[in-house]
Design a protein around this motif. Structure first.
Motif, PDB file in Angstrom:
ATOM      1  N   ARG A 147       0.844  -1.198   0.000  1.00 17.49           N
ATOM      2  CA  ARG A 147       0.000   0.000   0.000  1.00 17.49           C
ATOM      3  C   ARG A 147       0.877   1.245   0.000  1.00 17.49           C
ATOM      4  NH1 ARG A 147      -5.507   1.178   1.027  1.00 17.49           N
ATOM      5  NH2 ARG A 147      -5.601   3.390   1.361  1.00 17.49           N
ATOM      6  N   PRO A 148       0.529   2.251  -0.820  1.00 15.23           N
ATOM      7  CA  PRO A 148       1.280   3.511  -0.765  1.00 15.23           C
ATOM      8  C   PRO A 148       0.956   4.273   0.523  1.00 15.23           C
ATOM      9  CG  PRO A 148      -0.567   3.698  -2.272  1.00 15.23           C
ATOM     10  CD  PRO A 148      -0.538   2.268  -1.817  1.00 15.23           C
ATOM     11  N   ALA A 149       1.745   5.277   0.823  1.00 16.60           N
ATOM     12  CA  ALA A 149       1.500   6.121   1.992  1.00 16.60           C
ATOM     13  C   ALA A 149       0.136   6.802   1.856  1.00 16.60           C
ATOM     14  CB  ALA A 149       2.599   7.170   2.124  1.00 16.60           C
ATOM     15  N   MET A 150      -0.467   7.099   2.987  1.00 16.33           N
ATOM     16  CA  MET A 150      -1.796   7.697   2.985  1.00 16.33           C
ATOM     17  C   MET A 150      -1.919   8.611   4.205  1.00 16.33           C
ATOM     18  SD  MET A 150      -5.421   5.598   2.992  1.00 16.33           S
ATOM     19  CE  MET A 150      -4.864   4.474   4.229  1.00 16.33           C
ATOM     20  N   ARG A 151      -2.443   9.816   4.002  1.00 16.54           N
ATOM     21  CA  ARG A 151      -2.675  10.765   5.098  1.00 16.54           C
ATOM     22  C   ARG A 151      -4.138  10.667   5.507  1.00 16.54           C
ATOM     23  NH1 ARG A 151      -3.679  16.991   5.135  1.00 16.54           N
ATOM     24  NH2 ARG A 151      -3.208  17.506   7.295  1.00 16.54           N
ATOM     25  N   LEU A 152      -4.359  10.470   6.797  1.00 16.88           N
ATOM     26  CA  LEU A 152      -5.707  10.385   7.345  1.00 16.88           C
ATOM     27  C   LEU A 152      -5.916  11.499   8.360  1.00 16.88           C
ATOM     28  CD1 LEU A 152      -5.840   6.545   8.075  1.00 16.88           C
ATOM     29  CD2 LEU A 152      -6.652   7.737   6.035  1.00 16.88           C
ATOM     30  N   ALA A 153      -7.157  11.932   8.491  1.00 17.93           N
ATOM     31  CA  ALA A 153      -7.521  12.921   9.511  1.00 17.93           C
ATOM     32  C   ALA A 153      -8.827  12.473  10.155  1.00 17.93           C
ATOM     33  CB  ALA A 153      -7.680  14.313   8.900  1.00 17.93           C
ATOM     34  N   GLY A 154      -8.946  12.735  11.441  1.00 19.50           N
ATOM     35  CA  GLY A 154     -10.156  12.354  12.159  1.00 19.50           C
ATOM     36  C   GLY A 154     -10.045  12.696  13.619  1.00 19.50           C
ATOM     37  N   PHE A 155     -10.709  11.888  14.443  1.00 24.77           N
ATOM     38  CA  PHE A 155     -10.798  12.185  15.870  1.00 24.77           C
ATOM     39  C   PHE A 155     -10.248  11.029  16.685  1.00 24.77           C
ATOM     40  CE2 PHE A 155     -13.903  14.772  13.693  1.00 24.77           C
ATOM     41  CZ  PHE A 155     -13.519  16.027  14.141  1.00 24.77           C
ATOM     42  N   HIS A 156      -9.398  11.375  17.648  1.00 26.68           N
ATOM     43  CA  HIS A 156      -8.648  10.411  18.454  1.00 26.68           C
ATOM     44  C   HIS A 156      -9.255  10.258  19.845  1.00 26.68           C
ATOM     45  CE1 HIS A 156      -5.533   9.797  21.575  1.00 26.68           C
ATOM     46  NE2 HIS A 156      -5.239   8.769  20.801  1.00 26.68           N
ATOM     47  N   ALA A 157      -9.162   9.050  20.391  1.00 26.94           N
ATOM     48  CA  ALA A 157      -9.490   8.795  21.800  1.00 26.94           C
ATOM     49  C   ALA A 157      -8.716   7.565  22.246  1.00 26.94           C
ATOM     50  CB  ALA A 157     -10.985   8.576  21.985  1.00 26.94           C
ATOM     51  N   LYS A 158      -8.496   7.486  23.548  1.00 25.38           N
ATOM     52  CA  LYS A 158      -7.855   6.320  24.142  1.00 25.38           C
ATOM     53  C   LYS A 158      -8.920   5.581  24.945  1.00 25.38           C
ATOM     54  CE  LYS A 158      -3.657   5.087  26.539  1.00 25.38           C
ATOM     55  NZ  LYS A 158      -2.363   5.617  26.947  1.00 25.38           N
ATOM     56  N   HIS A 159      -9.108   4.302  24.639  1.00 19.68           N
ATOM     57  CA  HIS A 159     -10.178   3.510  25.243  1.00 19.68           C
ATOM     58  C   HIS A 159      -9.621   2.321  26.011  1.00 19.68           C
ATOM     59  CE1 HIS A 159     -13.093   5.457  22.542  1.00 19.68           C
ATOM     60  NE2 HIS A 159     -12.242   5.234  21.573  1.00 19.68           N
ATOM     61  N   PRO A 160     -10.132   2.053  27.228  1.00 20.08           N
ATOM     62  CA  PRO A 160      -9.838   0.746  27.826  1.00 20.08           C
ATOM     63  C   PRO A 160     -10.449  -0.313  26.895  1.00 20.08           C
ATOM     64  CG  PRO A 160     -10.870   2.228  29.414  1.00 20.08           C
ATOM     65  CD  PRO A 160     -10.964   2.888  28.072  1.00 20.08           C
ATOM     66  N   ASP A 161      -9.746  -1.406  26.674  1.00 23.14           N
ATOM     67  CA  ASP A 161     -10.200  -2.421  25.734  1.00 23.14           C
ATOM     68  C   ASP A 161     -11.619  -2.894  26.039  1.00 23.14           C
ATOM     69  OD1 ASP A 161      -9.844  -4.115  23.508  1.00 23.14           O
ATOM     70  OD2 ASP A 161      -9.365  -5.786  24.842  1.00 23.14           O
ATOM     71  N   THR A 162     -11.965  -2.987  27.315  1.00 25.57           N
ATOM     72  CA  THR A 162     -13.289  -3.477  27.687  1.00 25.57           C
ATOM     73  C   THR A 162     -14.395  -2.474  27.375  1.00 25.57           C
ATOM     74  OG1 THR A 162     -12.972  -2.641  29.937  1.00 25.57           O
ATOM     75  CG2 THR A 162     -12.394  -4.966  29.517  1.00 25.57           C
ATOM     76  N   ARG A 163     -14.067  -1.225  27.135  1.00 26.84           N
ATOM     77  CA  ARG A 163     -15.068  -0.182  26.867  1.00 26.84           C
ATOM     78  C   ARG A 163     -15.076   0.264  25.413  1.00 26.84           C
ATOM     79  NH1 ARG A 163     -18.953   0.671  29.787  1.00 26.84           N
ATOM     80  NH2 ARG A 163     -18.954   2.838  29.282  1.00 26.84           N
ATOM     81  N   PHE A 164     -14.165  -0.243  24.622  1.00 28.10           N
ATOM     82  CA  PHE A 164     -14.009   0.231  23.255  1.00 28.10           C
ATOM     83  C   PHE A 164     -15.300   0.149  22.451  1.00 28.10           C
ATOM     84  CE2 PHE A 164     -12.981  -0.610  18.776  1.00 28.10           C
ATOM     85  CZ  PHE A 164     -12.411   0.602  18.465  1.00 28.10           C
ATOM     86  N   ALA A 165     -15.989  -0.982  22.500  1.00 30.62           N
ATOM     87  CA  ALA A 165     -17.198  -1.170  21.694  1.00 30.62           C
ATOM     88  C   ALA A 165     -18.292  -0.167  22.068  1.00 30.62           C
ATOM     89  CB  ALA A 165     -17.721  -2.598  21.842  1.00 30.62           C
ATOM     90  N   LYS A 166     -18.316   0.273  23.313  1.00 23.95           N
ATOM     91  CA  LYS A 166     -19.337   1.238  23.744  1.00 23.95           C
ATOM     92  C   LYS A 166     -18.917   2.679  23.514  1.00 23.95           C
ATOM     93  CE  LYS A 166     -21.514  -1.797  26.975  1.00 23.95           C
ATOM     94  NZ  LYS A 166     -21.966  -2.102  28.284  1.00 23.95           N
ATOM     95  N   GLN A 167     -17.614   2.944  23.533  1.00 20.93           N
ATOM     96  CA  GLN A 167     -17.142   4.326  23.437  1.00 20.93           C
ATOM     97  C   GLN A 167     -16.787   4.764  22.025  1.00 20.93           C
ATOM     98  OE1 GLN A 167     -13.879   4.353  26.217  1.00 20.93           O
ATOM     99  NE2 GLN A 167     -15.216   4.684  27.970  1.00 20.93           N
ATOM    100  N   SER A 168     -16.298   3.852  21.181  1.00 21.19           N
ATOM    101  CA  SER A 168     -15.833   4.267  19.852  1.00 21.19           C
ATOM    102  C   SER A 168     -16.942   4.810  18.951  1.00 21.19           C
ATOM    103  CB  SER A 168     -15.091   3.130  19.153  1.00 21.19           C
ATOM    104  OG  SER A 168     -15.938   2.030  18.926  1.00 21.19           O
ATOM    105  N   PRO A 169     -18.208   4.393  19.083  1.00 20.13           N
ATOM    106  CA  PRO A 169     -19.233   5.005  18.229  1.00 20.13           C
ATOM    107  C   PRO A 169     -19.320   6.529  18.376  1.00 20.13           C
ATOM    108  CG  PRO A 169     -20.079   2.975  19.144  1.00 20.13           C
ATOM    109  CD  PRO A 169     -18.761   3.254  19.828  1.00 20.13           C
ATOM    110  N   ASN A 170     -18.944   7.051  19.538  1.00 17.78           N
ATOM    111  CA  ASN A 170     -18.942   8.510  19.723  1.00 17.78           C
ATOM    112  C   ASN A 170     -17.932   9.176  18.798  1.00 17.78           C
ATOM    113  OD1 ASN A 170     -20.873   8.262  21.739  1.00 17.78           O
ATOM    114  ND2 ASN A 170     -19.347   8.142  23.357  1.00 17.78           N
TER     115      ASN A 170
END
Length: 158
Positions: A10-33
C-alpha cells in the motif's frame, strides 16, 4: 474464524479524524462517539472519498487499551479541523483480512489474529499503525457492510 489474508503493498496515505484512548473493555461502547463526531464533521477539508478508517496505533494489537482514530483519507495539503488529529500511514506491506459484514465479526477477528494467526505466521507486526477499513457500502447506523482489517507486516527474523 480462520481466514487466509491477502497481502497488499500500500502507498502512503494521510488520514484525519478524531482520536481517543479507550480501555479495551469499553471500546465497543465508546468508539461510536468518535464515529458520530467524524460523520458530523464530514466532509473534512480535502476529504478524498467516503471510506472510513479506524486506526490502531503501532504495537497495540494485544494491549488492554486502544489508542484509536476514526478517520478518512485527506489530501496531503488539506488543513485540519480544530480538535482533529492526523496520521500518515507509511507505504508498506499489509496482511488484509476481508469479507467482514458485521462489527461483531471484525471485533472477534482482532482477537483471533493476535492469538492464533500471528504466532503461526512467518510475519510479525510492523511498527506502524494497523487499521480497519470501512468501505463506501458500510452502514454505520446498522454496523454492517464492507469491512476489512489491514495489519502491517514484516518478515519474522530467523
Amino acid at each position: 474464524m480462520a481466514r487466509n489474508p491477502s497481502f497488499v503493498e500500500r502507498p502512503a496515505m494521510r488520514l484525519a479524524g478524531f482520536h481517543a484512548k479507550h480501555p479495551d473493555t469499553r471500546f465497543a461502547k465508546q468508539s461510536p462517539n468518535q464515529w458520530a463526531r467524524l460523520m458530523g464533521a464530514s466532509p473534512l477539508p480535502g476529504q478524498c472519498n467516503d471510506v472510513g478508517y479506524g486506526v490502531r496505533y503501532a504495537d497495540q494489537i494485544d494491549q488492554p487499551y486502544l489508542d484509536y482514530i476514526a478517520a478518512v483519507e485527506v489530501a496531503a495539503a488539506a488543513p485540519l479541523l480544530p480538535g482533529s488529529t492526523e496520521v500518515t500511514l507509511p507505504a508498506g506491506s499489509y496482511a488484509v483480512f476481508d469479507g467482514f459484514e458485521q462489527l461483531a465479526e471484525l471485533r472477534a477477528a482482532w482477537g483471533w489474529i493476535a492469538a492464533d494467526w500471528l504466532p503461526a505466521a512467518p510475519f510479525t507486526v510492523a511498527p506502524v499503525p494497523a487499521f480497519e477499513r470501512y468501505g463506501e457500502g458500510f452502514d454505520p447506523l446498522l454496523g454492517r457492510g464492507d469491512m476489512s482489517i489491514w495489519l502491517p507486516v514484516i518478515p519474522r527474523a530467523r
